[in-house]
Design a protein around this motif. Structure first.
Motif, PDB file in Angstrom:
ATOM      1  N   GLU A 314       0.834  -1.216   0.000  1.00 55.70           N
ATOM      2  CA  GLU A 314       0.000   0.000   0.000  1.00 55.70           C
ATOM      3  C   GLU A 314       0.861   1.256   0.000  1.00 55.70           C
ATOM      4  O   GLU A 314       0.608   2.211   0.743  1.00 55.70           O
ATOM      5  CB  GLU A 314      -0.956  -0.008   1.190  1.00 55.70           C
ATOM      6  N   LYS A 321      -1.264  11.957  -3.895  1.00 56.94           N
ATOM      7  CA  LYS A 321      -2.312  11.851  -2.865  1.00 56.94           C
ATOM      8  C   LYS A 321      -2.869  13.234  -2.521  1.00 56.94           C
ATOM      9  O   LYS A 321      -4.084  13.432  -2.453  1.00 56.94           O
ATOM     10  CB  LYS A 321      -1.739  11.188  -1.616  1.00 56.94           C
ATOM     11  N   GLU A 325      -6.703  14.447  -3.366  1.00 52.83           N
ATOM     12  CA  GLU A 325      -7.584  14.834  -2.260  1.00 52.83           C
ATOM     13  C   GLU A 325      -8.228  16.186  -2.524  1.00 52.83           C
ATOM     14  O   GLU A 325      -9.377  16.425  -2.151  1.00 52.83           O
ATOM     15  CB  GLU A 325      -6.789  14.858  -0.954  1.00 52.83           C
ATOM     16  N   LYS A 329     -10.821  12.887  -4.927  1.00 48.75           N
ATOM     17  CA  LYS A 329     -10.603  11.538  -5.434  1.00 48.75           C
ATOM     18  C   LYS A 329      -9.704  10.758  -4.490  1.00 48.75           C
ATOM     19  O   LYS A 329      -9.054  11.334  -3.615  1.00 48.75           O
ATOM     20  CB  LYS A 329      -9.968  11.590  -6.828  1.00 48.75           C
ATOM     21  N   THR A 330      -9.667   9.449  -4.675  1.00 43.95           N
ATOM     22  CA  THR A 330      -8.815   8.590  -3.863  1.00 43.95           C
ATOM     23  C   THR A 330      -7.724   7.985  -4.726  1.00 43.95           C
ATOM     24  O   THR A 330      -7.920   7.746  -5.927  1.00 43.95           O
ATOM     25  CB  THR A 330      -9.622   7.462  -3.200  1.00 43.95           C
ATOM     26  N   ILE A 331      -6.589   7.706  -4.123  1.00 40.08           N
ATOM     27  CA  ILE A 331      -5.442   7.163  -4.837  1.00 40.08           C
ATOM     28  C   ILE A 331      -5.429   5.646  -4.712  1.00 40.08           C
ATOM     29  O   ILE A 331      -5.875   5.091  -3.702  1.00 40.08           O
ATOM     30  CB  ILE A 331      -4.132   7.777  -4.293  1.00 40.08           C
TER      31      ILE A 331
END
Length: 833
Positions: A314, A321, A325, A329-331
């Motif tokens: 992860e 990131k 943000e 949106k998410t990475i």
């Protein structure tokens, strides 16, 4: 070694430096950020990362860390080294606050270890950093004697200064009084306007006068307004006094300089140690900015090895990131492994599928780590130390050096082959690109063969098929694919190691809308073998993804099963504890009943003896007592058997429960719900819905029924009752009826004398609450549906206290003011459940 020189700019580390500087509190920290560089010393990196981790704990867990005043007065201190130089008021004030901050930080880091010698310090690495730092309380004390809390020289900094300032204040006061007298006189004569007031010009007090009247006021003209309508005159009476003010101000300045010079002489021997303390303050500021950035990006200190290895779970590109943000949106995190048997990763896949982002993420995070910064990974990740990092990414055309794109790539390859070894990490984007594909791929494969033979680590992106085949055929090199959803025709930005990826050129061309005949011609040109191979590759990636999702689903189900088993075992433990508690309570109640029975029978025996009765009657009474004791024991054993039976009926978590036909399972439930309250009549056994205690109906009245539960008689709404089986043992009811008679008589007596109104007017708060508490208990016991409490209006304090109690009391459905015709706010009406 880091190559090329623009390495930081290409991977985005220059932006990381900018973000770190924004978190610094002073130039002390920004200088440390500028001097931060790549390190290969494992021990120093581990120490530095541990300091940042400890400071992250301070930020999240501590409230009193002293980080208020970080001032950089190093240049002023170096100037004071010269004899005759001194610190001005502001510099002295900054020195005092920063020295106090250093003192407080050192004291904070040493706190908690004086009294507990055996316990480790809470922040050992930061404490070690502060271990040899000198603090200067004597300098702080001396500065406090010179400056007030606002950074100005105190009147009593010296006796001479106090005398000068007193005389100056007296002189200014005399000038002010004289000017006001002259101004009032001039206003009375009409020489000065009524709203005029004294002003200051060139440091001297003056009065404003119209130009035409200036000769009527004796004095010196110092200035005139911009419009020329006002001149400012210093009256002759205050000229000497203003001159004296100038003299006193000059004496004040000389005395202040003398005081500051004296302090500079006191400070001069300590300057080297003070500068060393400021280096500590700079390190704290630097550590603080790194900790703030780590918290912002979710970074941690991974397990750090003293050899090259990348085992990241992860992993996240911190700049990406932050950018995503802002867009809401998410990475997608990255999982990647590079170790002794899997050193070079060849990543293939579609364009815009995330290959370059993956490569830059590896380069940026590894560089951040070896600059002493925590990185955004999962805590189970492991990272190592590389001796050098080489990067070949982007277009390196140079008009000055006459280099084409491919020439620049060849130059980078030459540098890598010259300097790379088993401690190096290479990062190459679009390996072999920039020239004719066949020869470009061949040269790239030859270079890759030599890099692999040296044991080099690396991440390489490419579209060349020969490099994919090379990875399959050579140990130490492995393929990786950026996943792509063929159905949705969009990149998943997820790396999968083990298989090469497809470029999805035909699919992407079809999605964009290229004519189908063009796509057919292109397929014919490359041949069916190429198209089929690419299709098989896509199918392999799709199937692997499918089975990977199946595996994750099975893992989730196994985890849910483990959680269910753990919850079942916990509930069984609770059930066993409750069983023991219930049995213990029942035993205690039975023993209490037995003691009461013994007391009554002994009293009967004593009465018989006193009346000279026969011994046979005494023996008969004792025999009845023994029979009663056996009855209680039998009831206890029956309760235990019933409880064990309930336990055996619980379903096993490891085997499926026996299924009952739908009709036999649902029909009784429907019948019970539909007729529970409609068919209940006197004499039936019932229980409250959701409860286990069984009682018997002894009377009904409208929607309510009177039920006897053991030794308690109560009235409840019939809708709250449901049918229950008759208790199995008559002995239990016999024992119960022996005691319930007295209880019933007691309840009936309470009901007979109960009044539906309680008057607490005139009582103190404690007395009123006690009376209300007992009254509520009695009302609930005998089944009253409504009652009233008279507390009066007055100040409202008694009403407030009583209603606060009613709000938390059980068994109360509603309470409110009485109707205004019957007492209003002076009476509270209570409706019980």
């Amino acid at each position: 070694m880091i190559y090329p020189q623009c390495f930081e700019q290409k991977i985005g580390f220059d932006h990381i430096r900018t973000l770190l500087k924004e978190q610094c509190l002073s130039p002390l920290g920004t200088e440390k950020v500028d001097s931060m560089n790549f390190s290969t010393d494992h021990e120093s990196l581990r120490e530095e990362l541990s300091r940042v981790t400890e400071y992250m704990r301070i930020i999240t867990e501590e409230n009193g860390f002293p980080d208020q005043f970080f001032f950089d007065v190093r240049s002023s201190l170096r100037r004071v080294r010269i004899e005759g130089m001194y610190l001005d008021e502001q510099e002295l004030f900054d020195l005092r606050r920063s020295l106090d901050t250093i003192h407080n930080i050192v004291r904070f880091l040493h706190a908690g270890t004086e009294d507990e010698d055996d316990s480790p310090p809470p922040y050992p690495c930061l404490r070690k950093l502060a271990g040899e730092i000198t603090v200067f309380p004597q300098l702080i004390t001396r500065i406090d004697q010179i400056l007030n809390p606002y950074g100005k020289i105190k009147d009593n900094a010296s006796a001479e200064l106090a005398h000068i300032r007193k005389e100056l204040a007296d002189t200014l006061g005399g000038i002010s009084r004289t000017l006001n007298r002259i101004l009032r006189s001039a206003q009375a004569e009409g020489l000065v306007e009524k709203d005029a007031s004294p002003a200051m010009r060139d440091g001297r007090l003056v009065i404003p006068v119209a130009p035409g009247l200036k000769r009527k006021v004796r004095g010196i003209v110092h200035d005139e307004s911009a419009s020329g309508k006002t001149v400012y005159i210093e009256p002759a009476e205050v000229v000497e006094a203003n001159n004296r003010v100038r003299e006193l101000e000059a004496e004040e300045r000389r005395e202040i300089i003398r005081i500051l010079n004296d302090f500079a002489g006191l400070l001069r021997p300590y300057i080297p140690e003070v500068l060393h303390s400021y280096s500590f303050l700079a390190e704290i500021d630097f550590t603080r900015c790194k900790a703030q950035f780590a918290l912002r990006t979710g970074s941690i200190q991974p397990a750090l090895e003293d050899f090259p290895v990348i085992e990241w779970t992860e992993a996240i590109h911190p700049l990406l990131k932050i950018s995503l943000e802002r867009q809401g949106k998410t990475i997608v995190p990255l999982d990647i492994e590079l170790h002794a048997t899997q050193r070079i990763l060849i990543i293939s896949g579609p364009n815009a599928g995330g290959k370059s982002v993956c490569l830059k993420t590896v380069g940026l995070l590894q560089y951040m780590l070896q600059c002493g910064l925590p990185i955004p990974l999962h805590e189970r990740s492991r990272a190592g130390i590389f001796g050098s990092i080489f990067l070949d990414i982007g277009d390196e055309q140079s008009i000055e050096d006459d280099l084409s794109t491919y020439s620049s790539h060849l130059t980078n390859m030459k540098m890598m082959m010259k300097h790379c070894d088993a401690q190096s990490l290479i990062l190459i984007d679009e390996f072999g690109g920039g020239t004719e594909p066949q020869i470009g791929g061949a040269i790239a494969e030859a270079v890759l063969r030599r890099l692999n033979s040296r044991g080099t680590f690396g991440v390489i992106t490419t579209h060349y098929r020969n490099l994919k085949h090379f990875a399959d055929a050579n140990e130490g090199v492995v393929n990786g694919a950026m996943l792509y959803d063929r159905h949705l025709m969009q990149a998943l930005f997820r790396l999968q190691i083990g298989n090469p990826g497809s470029s999805f050129a035909v699919e992407i061309a079809r999605k964009i809308g290229l004519p189908e005949e063009v796509i057919a011609d292109a397929s014919a040109i490359v041949g069916s073998e190429y198209i089929n191979a690419d299709k098989y590759l896509q199918d392999i990636v799709r199937d692997k993804r499918y089975w990977e999702q199946k595996r994750l689903s099975i893992r989730r189900r196994e985890k849910q099963l483990e959680e269910t088993l753990a919850r079942y075992e916990e509930e069984m433990d609770v059930l066993k504890r409750d069983r023991k508690a219930i049995i213990a309570t029942a035993r205690e109640q039975a023993e209490q009943m037995l003691r009461e029975s013994n007391a009554r029978i002994e009293n009967t025996i004593r009465t018989i003896k006193e009346s000279q009765a026969e011994r046979e009657k005494t023996r008969s009474a004792r025999r009845e007592l023994l029979d009663f004791h056996h009855t209680i024991k039998g009831a206890e054993e029956q309760a235990e058997k019933a409880f064990d039976g309930e336990k055996e009926n619980l379903p096993s978590p490891t085997s499926p429960a026996k299924k009952t036909p739908p009709k036999s399972r649902t029909a009784p439930q429907k019948s019970a719900k539909g007729t529970a309250s409609a068919t209940l009549v006197e004499g039936q056994y019932v229980r409250l819905k959701g409860q286990t205690a069984v009682g018997r109906i002894v009377g009904t009245s409208g929607k309510k029924s009177t039920v006897v539960f053991g030794n308690i008689r109560t009235t409840v709404e019939t809708s709250r009752l449901e049918r229950a089986p008759e208790p199995p043992k008559q002995t239990v009811s016999t024992a119960t009826s022996f005691v319930s008679l007295q209880t019933r008589e007691h309840v009936d007596e309470k009901k007979l004398h109960f009044r539906r109104e309680l008057d607490v007017r005139g009582m103190r708060a404690e007395e009123a609450l006690q009376a209300v508490s007992h009254y509520i208990d009695d009302a609930i016991l005998i089944g009253i549906d409504r009652a009233r409490i008279l507390h009066g209006t007055g100040t409202g304090a008694l009403r407030t206290i009583i209603r606060q109690y009613l709000a938390g009391a059980s068994g109360i459905r509603h309470y409110a003011d009485e109707h205004v015709q019957f007492g209003g706010a002076g009476i509270t009406v209570i409706d019980f459940e």
